[in-house]
Design a protein around this motif. Structure first.
Motif, mmCIF file in Angstrom:
data_model
loop_
_atom_site.group_PDB
_atom_site.id
_atom_site.type_symbol
_atom_site.label_atom_id
_atom_site.label_comp_id
_atom_site.label_asym_id
_atom_site.label_seq_id
_atom_site.Cartn_x
_atom_site.Cartn_y
_atom_site.Cartn_z
ATOM 1 N N ILE A 20 0.819 -1.078 -0.034
ATOM 2 C CA ILE A 20 -0.055 0.100 -0.155
ATOM 3 C C ILE A 20 0.957 1.210 0.173
ATOM 4 C CG2 ILE A 20 -1.870 1.251 1.312
ATOM 5 C CD1 ILE A 20 -2.704 -1.235 2.432
ATOM 6 N N ALA A 21 1.949 1.220 0.755
ATOM 7 C CA ALA A 21 2.791 2.300 1.034
ATOM 8 C C ALA A 21 3.498 2.544 -0.350
ATOM 9 C CB ALA A 21 3.837 2.186 1.822
ATOM 10 N N LEU A 22 4.006 1.446 -1.182
ATOM 11 C CA LEU A 22 4.384 1.505 -2.401
ATOM 12 C C LEU A 22 3.335 2.255 -3.486
ATOM 13 C CD1 LEU A 22 6.649 1.212 -4.705
ATOM 14 C CD2 LEU A 22 5.917 -1.113 -4.832
ATOM 15 N N GLY A 23 2.113 1.805 -3.588
ATOM 16 C CA GLY A 23 1.254 2.367 -4.314
ATOM 17 C C GLY A 23 0.893 3.594 -4.227
ATOM 18 N N LEU A 24 0.931 4.265 -2.840
ATOM 19 C CA LEU A 24 0.626 5.496 -2.404
ATOM 20 C C LEU A 24 1.816 6.240 -2.806
ATOM 21 C CD1 LEU A 24 -1.058 5.180 1.077
ATOM 22 C CD2 LEU A 24 -2.235 5.943 -1.052
ATOM 23 N N LEU A 25 3.032 5.969 -2.617
ATOM 24 C CA LEU A 25 4.418 6.704 -3.024
ATOM 25 C C LEU A 25 4.382 6.942 -4.675
ATOM 26 C CD1 LEU A 25 7.060 7.744 -2.087
ATOM 27 C CD2 LEU A 25 7.783 5.403 -2.663
ATOM 28 N N ILE A 26 3.712 5.870 -5.613
ATOM 29 C CA ILE A 26 3.934 6.130 -6.764
ATOM 30 C C ILE A 26 2.831 7.050 -7.215
ATOM 31 C CG2 ILE A 26 3.511 4.863 -8.952
ATOM 32 C CD1 ILE A 26 4.821 2.504 -7.678
ATOM 33 N N PHE A 27 1.721 6.829 -6.542
ATOM 34 C CA PHE A 27 0.363 7.852 -6.774
ATOM 35 C C PHE A 27 1.203 9.447 -6.357
ATOM 36 C CE2 PHE A 27 -3.503 9.641 -5.396
ATOM 37 C CZ PHE A 27 -4.288 9.632 -6.650
ATOM 38 N N GLY A 28 1.755 9.447 -5.288
ATOM 39 C CA GLY A 28 2.061 10.676 -4.871
ATOM 40 C C GLY A 28 3.006 11.347 -5.924
ATOM 41 N N ALA B 7 3.202 10.687 -9.057
ATOM 42 C CA ALA B 7 2.263 11.280 -10.269
ATOM 43 C C ALA B 7 1.487 12.403 -9.939
ATOM 44 C CB ALA B 7 1.181 9.994 -10.551
ATOM 45 N N ILE B 8 0.876 12.780 -8.875
ATOM 46 C CA ILE B 8 0.281 13.905 -8.625
ATOM 47 C C ILE B 8 1.303 14.939 -8.366
ATOM 48 C CG2 ILE B 8 -1.286 14.965 -6.667
ATOM 49 C CD1 ILE B 8 -2.560 12.362 -5.840
ATOM 50 N N LEU B 9 2.339 14.744 -7.881
ATOM 51 C CA LEU B 9 3.397 15.934 -7.737
ATOM 52 C C LEU B 9 3.641 16.492 -9.106
ATOM 53 C CD1 LEU B 9 5.141 17.325 -5.223
ATOM 54 C CD2 LEU B 9 6.678 15.408 -5.670
ATOM 55 N N ILE B 10 4.125 15.605 -10.034
ATOM 56 C CA ILE B 10 4.522 15.896 -11.406
ATOM 57 C C ILE B 10 3.412 16.612 -12.136
ATOM 58 C CG2 ILE B 10 5.456 14.949 -13.380
ATOM 59 C CD1 ILE B 10 6.873 12.587 -11.812
ATOM 60 N N LYS B 11 2.224 15.799 -12.148
ATOM 61 C CA LYS B 11 1.183 16.616 -12.759
ATOM 62 C C LYS B 11 0.756 17.790 -12.339
ATOM 63 C CE LYS B 11 -1.670 16.195 -16.336
ATOM 64 N NZ LYS B 11 -1.084 16.235 -17.642
ATOM 65 N N GLY B 12 0.782 18.005 -10.903
ATOM 66 C CA GLY B 12 0.577 19.343 -10.271
ATOM 67 C C GLY B 12 1.526 20.174 -10.679
ATOM 68 N N ILE C 90 -0.920 17.772 -1.984
ATOM 69 C CA ILE C 90 -1.157 16.547 -1.575
ATOM 70 C C ILE C 90 -0.179 15.495 -1.989
ATOM 71 C CG2 ILE C 90 -2.954 14.662 -2.292
ATOM 72 C CD1 ILE C 90 -5.012 16.811 -2.707
ATOM 73 N N GLY C 91 0.457 15.693 -3.369
ATOM 74 C CA GLY C 91 1.562 14.658 -3.802
ATOM 75 C C GLY C 91 2.848 14.827 -2.755
ATOM 76 N N GLY C 92 3.209 15.901 -2.645
ATOM 77 C CA GLY C 92 4.223 16.107 -1.741
ATOM 78 C C GLY C 92 4.048 15.470 -0.298
ATOM 79 N N ASN C 93 2.944 15.495 0.113
ATOM 80 C CA ASN C 93 2.813 14.980 1.748
ATOM 81 C C ASN C 93 2.540 13.193 1.410
ATOM 82 O OD1 ASN C 93 2.456 17.110 3.223
ATOM 83 N ND2 ASN C 93 0.153 17.590 2.774
ATOM 84 N N ALA D 27 14.974 11.422 -4.367
ATOM 85 C CA ALA D 27 15.681 12.057 -5.477
ATOM 86 C C ALA D 27 15.181 11.619 -6.980
ATOM 87 C CB ALA D 27 17.088 11.811 -5.158
ATOM 88 N N ILE D 28 15.197 10.405 -6.961
ATOM 89 C CA ILE D 28 15.019 9.749 -8.496
ATOM 90 C C ILE D 28 13.477 10.305 -8.810
ATOM 91 C CG2 ILE D 28 14.190 7.557 -9.720
ATOM 92 C CD1 ILE D 28 16.502 6.515 -8.016
ATOM 93 N N GLY D 29 12.416 9.993 -7.815
ATOM 94 C CA GLY D 29 11.056 10.410 -7.986
ATOM 95 C C GLY D 29 10.894 11.956 -8.361
ATOM 96 N N THR D 30 11.574 12.625 -7.730
ATOM 97 C CA THR D 30 11.315 14.245 -8.017
ATOM 98 C C THR D 30 12.228 14.701 -9.060
ATOM 99 O OG1 THR D 30 13.108 14.872 -6.349
ATOM 100 C CG2 THR D 30 10.979 15.044 -5.488
#
Length: 335
Positions: A5-13, A15-20, A189-192, A218-221
């Motif tokens: 669940i944490a992995l899914g929320l991390l990936i979702f975060g 995605a929202i961060l970049i789209k935001g 939301i994505g950052g949190n 670092a990789i995600g951002t």
């Protein structure tokens, strides 16, 4: 929390961060266009800021929660991945052409601000006591950021940028405002989500905040820079790929770290273990600069200035270096 669940929320975060960030850039650019601000200036400010927005938002959250090692790790890790992974991947796709100004001015400036960060953070070397990135240090970084923006602005006025200007899409004002509000909401939301769930991973695998900041966050951002540079390389518009990376590295240290340390409710404690990461980043930037001096140089047939080139073998060296760095972090560094 369940790790899946944490992995899914991390990936979702992420995605929202970049789209935001995309929505914020599109909306703010359209509003600026309505006030007759040129595409060139919008590109140099709003669009450049957009690729660093994920790092900035995550670091602001980390600053307010006192996650000091994560703040430093995110900035250094993002710049390391920009320099080695992104330039390496883009350079393997198509050799990267680099303008003379980038080689002679912007890369040396990048080296200077890495050294500046080192001396600002390592207070014990000069004054003794403990190491902090203070509010005053943050203001110093922001002042250099303002000077860099002024340099970019004056340089752009004296250069022919007609081929590199991205035409800003005109969007109705109500829609632009919705883009801005939606983008800012997505960033928050994505950052949190990224911050909270990366800490779950850190705890589960016994990783320190520094290592999780240097790797996962670092990789995600850095994904916006990776996408922009790879697409530019595939279109053989390699000058944009290199300019995006160098500009983002400067933004990360001067704006992201500067702003985070300025608004942090407390002084940001600095772990001297990060000196290894600063040393790696400094070495990678120096090697990149040296590659440009020893690599192929191209003189345009229709005028213009001499360009320097990152060849594929040099891009491969950068990729191997960052792979070795990650392996060292995960296996050899204490966690």
């Amino acid at each position: 929390m369940n790790l899946a669940i944490a992995l899914g929320l991390l990936i979702f975060g992420f995605a929202i961060l970049i789209k935001g960030a995309d929505f914020l850039v599109d909306g703010a650019s359209a509003v600026a266009k309505k006030f007759d601000i040129s595409d060139m200036i919008i590109g140099l400010t709003i669009v450049s800021f957009g690729t660093s927005a994920p790092e900035l938002v995550v670091n602001i959250g980390a600053a307010w929660e006192g996650k000091n090692a994560m703040i430093i790790g995110n900035v250094l890790g993002s710049n390391i991945f920009n320099t080695c992974l992104i330039i390496g991947a883009a350079g393997l796709i198509y050799p990267l052409a680099v303008q003379k100004a980038t080689v002679r001015k912007e890369l040396p400036f990048s080296i200077f601000i890495i050294l500046l960060m080192f001396f600002l953070a390592n207070d014990a070397l000069v004054f003794g006591g403990e190491n902090y990135v203070s509010h005053i240090d943050g203001i110093i970084l922001l002042l250099f950021f303002g000077a860099f923006l002024y340099y970019v602005y004056t340089s752009s006025k004296n250069a022919d940028n007609s081929d590199n200007i991205e035409i800003i899409e005109e969007i109705p004002l109500p829609k632009s405002l919705l883009y801005i509000i939606g983008g800012m909401t997505g960033l928050i939301i994505g950052g949190n989500l990224v911050l909270d769930n990366s800490l779950v991973f850190a705890k589960y695998f016994g990783m320190t905040e520094r290592v999780i900041g240097l790797t996962v966050i670092a990789i995600g951002t850095s994904l916006p820079e990776l996408a922009t540079s790879v697409v530019a390389a595939m279109k053989k518009n390699s000058d944009i790929a290199m300019g995006n990376v160098v500009g983002s590295n400067i933004f990360n240290i001067l704006l992201v770290l500067g702003f985070s340390s300025t608004i942090s409710p407390t002084l940001i404690e600095y772990d001297t273990a990060a000196n290894f990461d600063i040393g790696f980043l400094l070495s990678a930037t120096i090697v990149l600069t040296a590659f440009l001096f020893i690599g192929t140089r191209v003189k345009p047939t229709t005028g213009g200035s001499l360009t320097y080139t990152i060849d594929r073998w040099q891009a491969g060296v950068l990729l191997m270096a960052v792979i070795g760095y990650i392996v060292y972090l995960l296996l050899a560094q204490p966690v």
